[in-house]
Write an enzyme that holds these catalytic residues in place. Structure first.
Site, PDB file in Angstrom:
ATOM      1  CD  GLU A   1      39.426  50.928  42.146  1.00 34.97           C
ATOM      2  OE1 GLU A   1      39.616  49.948  42.882  1.00 34.97           O
ATOM      3  OE2 GLU A   1      40.296  51.384  41.390  1.00 34.97           O
TER       4      GLU A   1
ATOM      5  CG  ASP B   1      41.104  51.717  35.351  1.00 36.06           C
ATOM      6  OD1 ASP B   1      41.810  51.121  34.515  1.00 36.06           O
ATOM      7  OD2 ASP B   1      41.176  51.484  36.574  1.00 36.06           O
TER       8      ASP B   1
ATOM      9  CG  ASN C   1      41.583  47.541  35.270  1.00 38.29           C
ATOM     10  OD1 ASN C   1      42.677  47.686  35.801  1.00 38.29           O
ATOM     11  ND2 ASN C   1      40.456  47.636  35.928  1.00 38.29           N
TER      12      ASN C   1
ATOM     13  CG  HIS D   1      44.297  55.011  38.339  1.00 40.28           C
ATOM     14  ND1 HIS D   1      44.243  54.378  37.122  1.00 40.28           N
ATOM     15  CD2 HIS D   1      43.968  54.071  39.260  1.00 40.28           C
ATOM     16  CE1 HIS D   1      43.890  53.113  37.290  1.00 40.28           C
ATOM     17  NE2 HIS D   1      43.716  52.910  38.585  1.00 40.28           N
TER      18      HIS D   1
END
Length: 245
Positions: free
Chosen positions: A25, A141, A143, A238
């Site tokens: 991201e 990640d 998610n 994060h």
């Protein structure tokens, strides 16, 4: 990434430079990063690969490595996934490292089918690589929090994307297809989180989720020395996770 670099992440990277740094991201391409920051990163990492999303300011991943890989692969060969810049694979002698930013299901859950299809396509690719004898490390990640131990309020989030049964079963699917959640394998009862919402002082109160993982091929698990959640490192919603192998 631009925000994180201004909040001390670069100093952490310089103090604890991992051999390979995987970022998810990033929401930027190199032309948007300050030249000073790029130069400091390049001083550590001679090999840097970006895979930004087609949409500006959205998604994107990057890998920075002290040892150049034998081969670089971008994406999953599916245009609807690849335009979002979610996957880079580096192949090294003895293993392939995937840096992955899995989709979020969306607050209205409209993207859950897209997310589940992404999980399915990546696992299909991994199955083929395992069948050909490759050993894999999946980093990123995901998610999704896998088990109730992996988030502070599991009951309240059963219908929230990131802890819905149809999402969690995909982590089971990976573990049934030759992967090990290496942190949970090493620390079956340890409670640590890797993500905290910016709202309601969640990080100060440690109301978090463990959604950032290393999944390692079973054939590599015995070579793992440590898996760490660096929850003291600030600069993002994060925290970094580390694999020593």
């Amino acid at each position: 990434m631009r925000a994180a670099l201004g909040r001390g992440i670069l100093e952490w990277i310089e103090a604890e430079p991992p051999d390979v740094l995987c970022l998810q991201e990033v929401r930027a391409n190199p032309s948007q990063i300050e030249a000073e920051h790029l130069n400091r990163l390049a001083a550590i990492y001679p090999s840097i690969t970006w895979n930004p999303a087609a949409k500006p300011g959205y998604s994107g991943v990057a890998i920075m490595a002290r040892t150049p890989p034998l081969e670089v692969r971008l994406g999953l060969d599916i245009p609807e996934f690849d335009r979002e810049g979610r996957v880079i694979c580096y192949r090294y002698p003895g293993f392939c490292l995937f840096n992955i930013y899995f989709p979020h299901g969306g607050h209205g859950l409209g993207r859950v089918p897209f997310k589940l299809n992404f999980y399915a396509r990546l696992l299909e690719l991994c199955d083929g690589l395992h069948a050909s004898g490759e050993r894999l490390i999946l980093c990123g990640d995901f998610n999704t929090a896998h088990k109730p131990i992996d988030l502070r309020n599991p009951k309240a989030n059963e219908h929230t994307s990131g802890f819905m049964p149809e999402e969690r079963v995909w982590v089971d699917n990976y573990l049934s297809k030759g992967f090990v959640d290496i942190y949970r394998w090493l620390y079956p009862e340890k409670v640590q989180y890797t993500w905290w919402t910016y709202r309601l002082d969640a990080r100060v109160r440690n109301i978090g989720w463990r959604i950032d993982y290393f999944l390692v091929s079973q054939a590599l698990a015995s070579q793992v020395q440590e898996a760490l959640i660096n929850d003291q490192v600030l600069g993002s919603d994060h925290c970094p996770v580390t694999l020593i192998i």
